[in-house]
Each structure stands twice: as C-alpha cells, then as structure tokens.
Scaffold this motif. Structure first.
Motif, PDB file in Angstrom:
ATOM      1  N   ARG A  41      -6.759  -1.316  -6.183  1.00  0.00           N
ATOM      2  CA  ARG A  41      -6.653   0.066  -5.699  1.00  0.00           C
ATOM      3  C   ARG A  41      -7.843   0.905  -6.177  1.00  0.00           C
ATOM      4  NH1 ARG A  41      -1.645   0.791  -7.518  1.00  0.00           N
ATOM      5  NH2 ARG A  41      -0.730  -0.265  -5.745  1.00  0.00           N
ATOM      6  N   ARG A  48     -12.831   4.279   0.183  1.00  0.00           N
ATOM      7  CA  ARG A  48     -11.781   4.964   0.942  1.00  0.00           C
ATOM      8  C   ARG A  48     -12.395   5.747   2.123  1.00  0.00           C
ATOM      9  NH1 ARG A  48      -8.392   8.228  -2.890  1.00  0.00           N
ATOM     10  NH2 ARG A  48      -6.678   6.915  -2.270  1.00  0.00           N
ATOM     11  N   LYS A  51     -10.250   9.639   6.287  1.00  0.00           N
ATOM     12  CA  LYS A  51      -8.872   9.729   6.779  1.00  0.00           C
ATOM     13  C   LYS A  51      -8.321   8.310   6.815  1.00  0.00           C
ATOM     14  CE  LYS A  51      -6.662  11.384  11.008  1.00  0.00           C
ATOM     15  NZ  LYS A  51      -6.737  10.257  11.932  1.00  0.00           N
ATOM     16  N   LEU A  52      -7.067   8.124   6.377  1.00  0.00           N
ATOM     17  CA  LEU A  52      -6.457   6.802   6.383  1.00  0.00           C
ATOM     18  C   LEU A  52      -6.505   6.191   7.785  1.00  0.00           C
ATOM     19  CD1 LEU A  52      -3.248   7.274   4.183  1.00  0.00           C
ATOM     20  CD2 LEU A  52      -5.404   6.227   3.524  1.00  0.00           C
ATOM     21  N   GLU A  54      -5.246   4.512  10.955  1.00  0.00           N
ATOM     22  CA  GLU A  54      -3.895   4.604  11.512  1.00  0.00           C
ATOM     23  C   GLU A  54      -3.566   3.523  12.530  1.00  0.00           C
ATOM     24  OE1 GLU A  54      -2.931   8.515  12.843  1.00  0.00           O
ATOM     25  OE2 GLU A  54      -3.289   9.411  10.889  1.00  0.00           O
ATOM     26  N   LYS A 104      -2.431  -0.015   0.657  1.00  0.00           N
ATOM     27  CA  LYS A 104      -1.567   0.951   1.340  1.00  0.00           C
ATOM     28  C   LYS A 104      -1.789   2.339   0.737  1.00  0.00           C
ATOM     29  CE  LYS A 104       3.211   1.985   2.326  1.00  0.00           C
ATOM     30  NZ  LYS A 104       4.607   1.649   2.146  1.00  0.00           N
ATOM     31  N   ASN A 105      -1.944   3.325   1.593  1.00  0.00           N
ATOM     32  CA  ASN A 105      -2.195   4.726   1.218  1.00  0.00           C
ATOM     33  C   ASN A 105      -3.550   4.943   0.527  1.00  0.00           C
ATOM     34  OD1 ASN A 105       0.203   5.704   2.345  1.00  0.00           O
ATOM     35  ND2 ASN A 105       1.346   5.161   0.506  1.00  0.00           N
ATOM     36  N   TRP A 108      -5.280   2.314   4.473  1.00  0.00           N
ATOM     37  CA  TRP A 108      -4.426   2.477   5.650  1.00  0.00           C
ATOM     38  C   TRP A 108      -3.075   3.054   5.250  1.00  0.00           C
ATOM     39  CZ3 TRP A 108      -5.833  -2.963   4.872  1.00  0.00           C
ATOM     40  CH2 TRP A 108      -4.900  -3.667   4.137  1.00  0.00           C
ATOM     41  N   LYS A 109      -2.290   3.446   6.291  1.00  0.00           N
ATOM     42  CA  LYS A 109      -0.978   4.048   6.023  1.00  0.00           C
ATOM     43  C   LYS A 109       0.086   3.012   5.673  1.00  0.00           C
ATOM     44  CE  LYS A 109      -1.004   8.474   8.286  1.00  0.00           C
ATOM     45  NZ  LYS A 109      -0.376   9.370   9.222  1.00  0.00           N
ATOM     46  N   ASP A 110       0.125   1.878   6.402  1.00  0.00           N
ATOM     47  CA  ASP A 110       1.202   0.913   6.202  1.00  0.00           C
ATOM     48  C   ASP A 110       0.716  -0.512   6.455  1.00  0.00           C
ATOM     49  OD1 ASP A 110       3.932  -0.481   7.471  1.00  0.00           O
ATOM     50  OD2 ASP A 110       4.261   0.854   5.765  1.00  0.00           O
ATOM     51  N   ASP A 111       1.272  -1.464   5.690  1.00  0.00           N
ATOM     52  CA  ASP A 111       0.891  -2.874   5.825  1.00  0.00           C
ATOM     53  C   ASP A 111       1.131  -3.416   7.231  1.00  0.00           C
ATOM     54  OD1 ASP A 111       0.425  -2.715   3.149  1.00  0.00           O
ATOM     55  OD2 ASP A 111       2.119  -3.952   2.532  1.00  0.00           O
ATOM     56  N   GLN A 113       0.249  -2.343   9.885  1.00  0.00           N
ATOM     57  CA  GLN A 113      -0.928  -2.141  10.734  1.00  0.00           C
ATOM     58  C   GLN A 113      -1.822  -3.378  10.771  1.00  0.00           C
ATOM     59  OE1 GLN A 113      -1.403   2.048   8.743  1.00  0.00           O
ATOM     60  NE2 GLN A 113      -3.027   1.749  10.220  1.00  0.00           N
TER      61      GLN A 113
END
Length: 139
Positions: A41, A48, A51-52, A54, A104-105, A108-111, A113
C-alpha cells in the motif's frame, strides 16, 4: 498504465485468524500478511492516480521468490535466467490476494474491477513483486 516494484521477499496471503472479544468473533490477518499489505500500500501510494480507477482493470503480477541457498551454481544460473521456475507452495493466487487487498482504495475502488489477471512466479537474487495495472477502455 501504472507500474511499480515492491522490493523484498513476497508474502502470500495467510489464512485469516480469529479471536473472541466480548463474546464476538473478530477475524484478522496474520501479522506477516498485514505487514506485507501495508508495505505494498505504501509503495503503491507513490503511484496513486489523482482519481481512483473506476472501470475494468487488467492486472499483471510477477512474483520473484529468493533463489534457494541449496541450489548449485548451475541451478542458480538457470533460475536467474528464468529456465527454472518455483513449483513450491504457496500458490500464485495466494500472492495476488494480498496485492489486490492492498491496492483497493489506493489505485482502484474495488477488487471486482480486475477483469483480466496474469500472475507468474519466478526466482531471482532480488526478491520482489512487479505490478502492472492497466485500465481497460470500454468502447
């Protein structure tokens, strides 16, 4: 495309542990898994996006395990050249679970994806995990 390297010995996701606190069961990661996720992380946060991500994502993870001390010079050379690959435990998918959890976060927002995934295990004198993240453009 986002590409980065996490140096150090790769750690596979360990089995979740459980404890009872005030009559409630609490699940948690083993220390080694948690520490590795925190490290991934931290490295990922340097890459990073503003913006995450999506949409759908392609993820390529190359796991480089340390060359075993018991290897002969010939075996070491073959391992470093990629001719000898690790067929020992842990499985490749256990390595990627921790990586996905860590990203995650952060990236990206969620695995969920991750729609395209390639994982490979290699030997190297420089243990590391190479991660390549590619957003997939939906037409």
């Amino acid at each position: 495309m986002i590409k980065f390297i996490v140096y150090g010995e790769p750690v596979a996701q360990g089995r979740p542990r459980a404890t009872i606190i005030n009559g409630h069961i609490r699940m948690y990661d083993p220390k080694k898994s948690k520490d590795f996720k925190d490290y991934v992380r931290l490295v990922a946060s340097e890459h990073r996006p503003e913006k995450l991500i999506e949409g759908p994502i392609s993820l390529d993870v190359k796991v480089y395990k340390p060359i075993l001390k018991s290897f002969s010079k010939k075996k070491k050379a073959a391992a470093e050249a990629g001719q000898l690959r690790p067929t020992t435990k842990p499985d490749v998918d256990n390595y990627v679970k921790g990586v996905k959890d860590a990203l995650k976060n952060v990236i990206w927002k969620d695995d969920s994806q991750v729609v395209d995934l390639h994982i490979s295990k290699w030997y190297s004198e420089t243990p590391r995990v190479e991660i390549t993240i590619m957003p997939i453009d939906e037409k």
